[in-house]
Design a protein around this motif. Sequence first.
Motif, PDB file in Angstrom:
ATOM      1  N   THR A 199      44.559  41.388  23.817  1.00  0.00           N
ATOM      2  CA  THR A 199      45.576  41.351  24.876  1.00  0.00           C
ATOM      3  C   THR A 199      45.538  42.607  25.730  1.00  0.00           C
ATOM      4  OG1 THR A 199      47.251  42.213  23.369  1.00  0.00           O
ATOM      5  CG2 THR A 199      47.153  39.837  23.622  1.00  0.00           C
ATOM      6  N   ARG A 200      45.157  43.754  25.121  1.00  0.00           N
ATOM      7  CA  ARG A 200      45.100  44.961  25.969  1.00  0.00           C
ATOM      8  C   ARG A 200      43.987  44.816  26.996  1.00  0.00           C
ATOM      9  NH1 ARG A 200      44.537  49.107  21.417  1.00  0.00           N
ATOM     10  NH2 ARG A 200      45.387  47.321  20.327  1.00  0.00           N
ATOM     11  N   THR A 201      42.889  44.150  26.608  1.00  0.00           N
ATOM     12  CA  THR A 201      41.765  44.000  27.546  1.00  0.00           C
ATOM     13  C   THR A 201      42.140  42.986  28.641  1.00  0.00           C
ATOM     14  OG1 THR A 201      40.637  42.269  26.281  1.00  0.00           O
ATOM     15  CG2 THR A 201      40.091  44.540  25.721  1.00  0.00           C
ATOM     16  N   ALA A 202      42.799  41.908  28.240  1.00  0.00           N
ATOM     17  CA  ALA A 202      43.258  40.925  29.234  1.00  0.00           C
ATOM     18  C   ALA A 202      44.265  41.587  30.184  1.00  0.00           C
ATOM     19  CB  ALA A 202      43.891  39.726  28.532  1.00  0.00           C
ATOM     20  N   GLY A 203      45.124  42.439  29.615  1.00  0.00           N
ATOM     21  CA  GLY A 203      46.119  43.143  30.421  1.00  0.00           C
ATOM     22  C   GLY A 203      45.473  44.059  31.441  1.00  0.00           C
ATOM     23  N   ILE A 204      44.442  44.766  31.033  1.00  0.00           N
ATOM     24  CA  ILE A 204      43.747  45.675  31.956  1.00  0.00           C
ATOM     25  C   ILE A 204      43.061  44.871  33.070  1.00  0.00           C
ATOM     26  CG2 ILE A 204      41.761  47.269  32.142  1.00  0.00           C
ATOM     27  CD1 ILE A 204      42.638  48.366  29.347  1.00  0.00           C
ATOM     28  N   ASN A 205      42.444  43.759  32.702  1.00  0.00           N
ATOM     29  CA  ASN A 205      41.801  42.919  33.730  1.00  0.00           C
ATOM     30  C   ASN A 205      42.827  42.401  34.738  1.00  0.00           C
ATOM     31  OD1 ASN A 205      39.233  43.162  32.593  1.00  0.00           O
ATOM     32  ND2 ASN A 205      39.598  41.463  31.177  1.00  0.00           N
ATOM     33  N   ALA A 206      43.990  41.994  34.216  1.00  0.00           N
ATOM     34  CA  ALA A 206      45.044  41.481  35.095  1.00  0.00           C
ATOM     35  C   ALA A 206      45.601  42.607  35.969  1.00  0.00           C
ATOM     36  CB  ALA A 206      46.159  40.875  34.245  1.00  0.00           C
ATOM     37  N   ALA A 207      45.840  43.767  35.363  1.00  0.00           N
ATOM     38  CA  ALA A 207      46.414  44.897  36.098  1.00  0.00           C
ATOM     39  C   ALA A 207      45.481  45.324  37.227  1.00  0.00           C
ATOM     40  CB  ALA A 207      46.666  46.060  35.147  1.00  0.00           C
ATOM     41  N   SER A 208      44.201  45.292  36.945  1.00  0.00           N
ATOM     42  CA  SER A 208      43.213  45.683  37.935  1.00  0.00           C
ATOM     43  C   SER A 208      43.301  44.805  39.184  1.00  0.00           C
ATOM     44  CB  SER A 208      41.833  45.522  37.274  1.00  0.00           C
ATOM     45  OG  SER A 208      40.882  46.235  37.936  1.00  0.00           O
ATOM     46  N   VAL A 209      43.384  43.513  38.961  1.00  0.00           N
ATOM     47  CA  VAL A 209      43.472  42.572  40.086  1.00  0.00           C
ATOM     48  C   VAL A 209      44.823  42.736  40.794  1.00  0.00           C
ATOM     49  CG1 VAL A 209      43.508  40.117  40.702  1.00  0.00           C
ATOM     50  CG2 VAL A 209      41.876  40.938  38.994  1.00  0.00           C
ATOM     51  N   ALA A 210      45.897  42.934  40.015  1.00  0.00           N
ATOM     52  CA  ALA A 210      47.229  43.095  40.613  1.00  0.00           C
ATOM     53  C   ALA A 210      47.293  44.371  41.456  1.00  0.00           C
ATOM     54  CB  ALA A 210      48.291  43.117  39.517  1.00  0.00           C
ATOM     55  N   LEU A 211      46.647  45.441  40.997  1.00  0.00           N
ATOM     56  CA  LEU A 211      46.608  46.695  41.773  1.00  0.00           C
ATOM     57  C   LEU A 211      45.881  46.471  43.097  1.00  0.00           C
ATOM     58  CD1 LEU A 211      45.836  49.150  38.843  1.00  0.00           C
ATOM     59  CD2 LEU A 211      47.673  49.516  40.499  1.00  0.00           C
ATOM     60  N   ALA A 212      44.785  45.746  43.030  1.00  0.00           N
ATOM     61  CA  ALA A 212      44.035  45.452  44.258  1.00  0.00           C
ATOM     62  C   ALA A 212      44.879  44.565  45.173  1.00  0.00           C
ATOM     63  CB  ALA A 212      42.713  44.763  43.916  1.00  0.00           C
ATOM     64  N   ASP A 213      45.572  43.594  44.588  1.00  0.00           N
ATOM     65  CA  ASP A 213      46.429  42.690  45.376  1.00  0.00           C
ATOM     66  C   ASP A 213      47.565  43.468  46.048  1.00  0.00           C
ATOM     67  OD1 ASP A 213      47.439  40.176  46.287  1.00  0.00           O
ATOM     68  OD2 ASP A 213      48.873  40.164  44.637  1.00  0.00           O
ATOM     69  N   ALA A 214      48.029  44.535  45.381  1.00  0.00           N
ATOM     70  CA  ALA A 214      49.111  45.358  45.956  1.00  0.00           C
ATOM     71  C   ALA A 214      48.579  46.305  47.037  1.00  0.00           C
ATOM     72  CB  ALA A 214      49.783  46.165  44.849  1.00  0.00           C
ATOM     73  N   GLY A 215      47.272  46.354  47.181  1.00  0.00           N
ATOM     74  CA  GLY A 215      46.672  47.235  48.193  1.00  0.00           C
ATOM     75  C   GLY A 215      46.658  48.694  47.773  1.00  0.00           C
ATOM     76  N   ILE A 216      46.757  48.959  46.490  1.00  0.00           N
ATOM     77  CA  ILE A 216      46.690  50.337  46.004  1.00  0.00           C
ATOM     78  C   ILE A 216      45.246  50.831  46.198  1.00  0.00           C
ATOM     79  CG2 ILE A 216      46.941  51.850  43.970  1.00  0.00           C
ATOM     80  CD1 ILE A 216      49.629  50.554  44.808  1.00  0.00           C
ATOM     81  N   PRO A 217      45.059  51.959  46.871  1.00  0.00           N
ATOM     82  CA  PRO A 217      43.681  52.417  47.081  1.00  0.00           C
ATOM     83  C   PRO A 217      42.991  52.779  45.763  1.00  0.00           C
ATOM     84  CG  PRO A 217      45.253  53.828  48.239  1.00  0.00           C
ATOM     85  CD  PRO A 217      46.048  52.856  47.458  1.00  0.00           C
ATOM     86  N   MET A 218      41.859  52.133  45.530  1.00  0.00           N
ATOM     87  CA  MET A 218      41.102  52.389  44.303  1.00  0.00           C
ATOM     88  C   MET A 218      39.635  52.543  44.658  1.00  0.00           C
ATOM     89  SD  MET A 218      42.561  49.874  41.359  1.00  0.00           S
ATOM     90  CE  MET A 218      42.437  48.312  42.201  1.00  0.00           C
ATOM     91  N   LYS A 219      38.952  53.381  43.894  1.00  0.00           N
ATOM     92  CA  LYS A 219      37.510  53.527  44.132  1.00  0.00           C
ATOM     93  C   LYS A 219      36.813  52.241  43.723  1.00  0.00           C
ATOM     94  CE  LYS A 219      37.675  58.440  43.466  1.00  0.00           C
ATOM     95  NZ  LYS A 219      37.789  59.383  42.368  1.00  0.00           N
ATOM     96  N   ASP A 220      37.332  51.592  42.703  1.00  0.00           N
ATOM     97  CA  ASP A 220      36.797  50.297  42.285  1.00  0.00           C
ATOM     98  C   ASP A 220      37.724  49.657  41.270  1.00  0.00           C
ATOM     99  OD1 ASP A 220      34.960  48.148  42.054  1.00  0.00           O
ATOM    100  OD2 ASP A 220      33.390  49.570  42.574  1.00  0.00           O
ATOM    101  N   MET A 221      37.410  48.466  40.831  1.00  0.00           N
ATOM    102  CA  MET A 221      38.245  47.822  39.821  1.00  0.00           C
ATOM    103  C   MET A 221      37.772  48.187  38.419  1.00  0.00           C
ATOM    104  SD  MET A 221      39.496  44.108  40.929  1.00  0.00           S
ATOM    105  CE  MET A 221      37.914  43.494  41.458  1.00  0.00           C
ATOM    106  N   VAL A 222      38.637  47.944  37.455  1.00  0.00           N
ATOM    107  CA  VAL A 222      38.306  48.187  36.052  1.00  0.00           C
ATOM    108  C   VAL A 222      38.234  46.820  35.361  1.00  0.00           C
ATOM    109  CG1 VAL A 222      39.099  49.279  33.913  1.00  0.00           C
ATOM    110  CG2 VAL A 222      39.469  50.427  36.099  1.00  0.00           C
ATOM    111  N   SER A 223      37.249  46.658  34.503  1.00  0.00           N
ATOM    112  CA  SER A 223      37.094  45.405  33.756  1.00  0.00           C
ATOM    113  C   SER A 223      37.068  45.742  32.273  1.00  0.00           C
ATOM    114  CB  SER A 223      35.791  44.709  34.147  1.00  0.00           C
ATOM    115  OG  SER A 223      35.711  44.619  35.555  1.00  0.00           O
ATOM    116  N   SER A 224      37.508  44.805  31.451  1.00  0.00           N
ATOM    117  CA  SER A 224      37.696  45.162  30.046  1.00  0.00           C
ATOM    118  C   SER A 224      37.439  43.986  29.110  1.00  0.00           C
ATOM    119  CB  SER A 224      39.131  45.660  29.879  1.00  0.00           C
ATOM    120  OG  SER A 224      39.373  46.075  28.579  1.00  0.00           O
TER     121      SER A 224
END
Length: 246
Positions: free
Chosen positions: A135-160
């Motif tokens: 669940t922590r890995t699924a959570g990180i994958n979801a958070a990564s997409v949600a951060l991008a959806d929120a337009g938070i500036p990121m160098k890249d996404m994180v996958s887990s």
Amino acid sequence: MKEGEKEIELIKKGKRLDGRGFEELRPIKIEVGVLKRADGSCYFEMGNNKVMAAVYGPREMHPRHFQDAKMAVVKYRYNMAPFSVDDRKRPGPDRRSVEISKVSREAFDPVIIKEYYPKTAIDVYVEVLQSDAGTRTAGINAASVALADAGIPMKDMVSSVAVGKIGGEVVLDLSGVEDNHGEADMPIAMVARTDTITMLQMDGHFKKEEFERGLKLAMDACHKIYELQRTALIERYSKSVGEGEE
Ligand code: UDP
């Protein structure tokens, strides 16, 4: 294997109990922008894991004395719903959720460009609705997409994803029964584009060559997950404005 658990055969005729091969991920489903009130959100399924991530911010930081004059403060709350597990989980934070929140937040440290928004807070909420290990890995994958959806500036996404050892074999993406009865579990998070590991934990024992094989397996899988995350975002944002909304 946890104390008091009965030993069970996790591999039969070269296949795992759910029919997967050793190097196979569970099916993944990603939906972007599912919560209207959040600045960014993502619903993520990984086999029987179902998690929701919501991102708010950058927004004013309260209480003010937690503000950082030079950068945004990222807060990450991982929470497991009482109904997400077989036995009801006691509601509220516990040692496990505090640890998972901390390592997950740190997994995003190298990518979120916090300097753009001094004195603000970026809140990441991960709610586990149904859990089946990882669940922590699924959570990180979801958070990564949600951060991008929120337009938070990121160098890249994180996958887990996690790798583990069951019946003496190194396998990808442990299910709940495999996690309970297996010999090792190693969740990792990484920036797939640069092969930068941002989280690595281990429960149990791997021999050196098993660790190396497991790490490669997890890294390859993160590349696949990254593509799915990217595709979900592209699909969401290639819709014309207003399409699919009431
Ligand atoms: N689990 C549970 N009750 C708890 C904590 C965990 O039933 O209070 C189950 C749940 O299915 C979880 C799995 O045990 O996914 C493995 O938990 P772990 O702490 O290894 O974290 P995860 O693999 O979910 O990141």
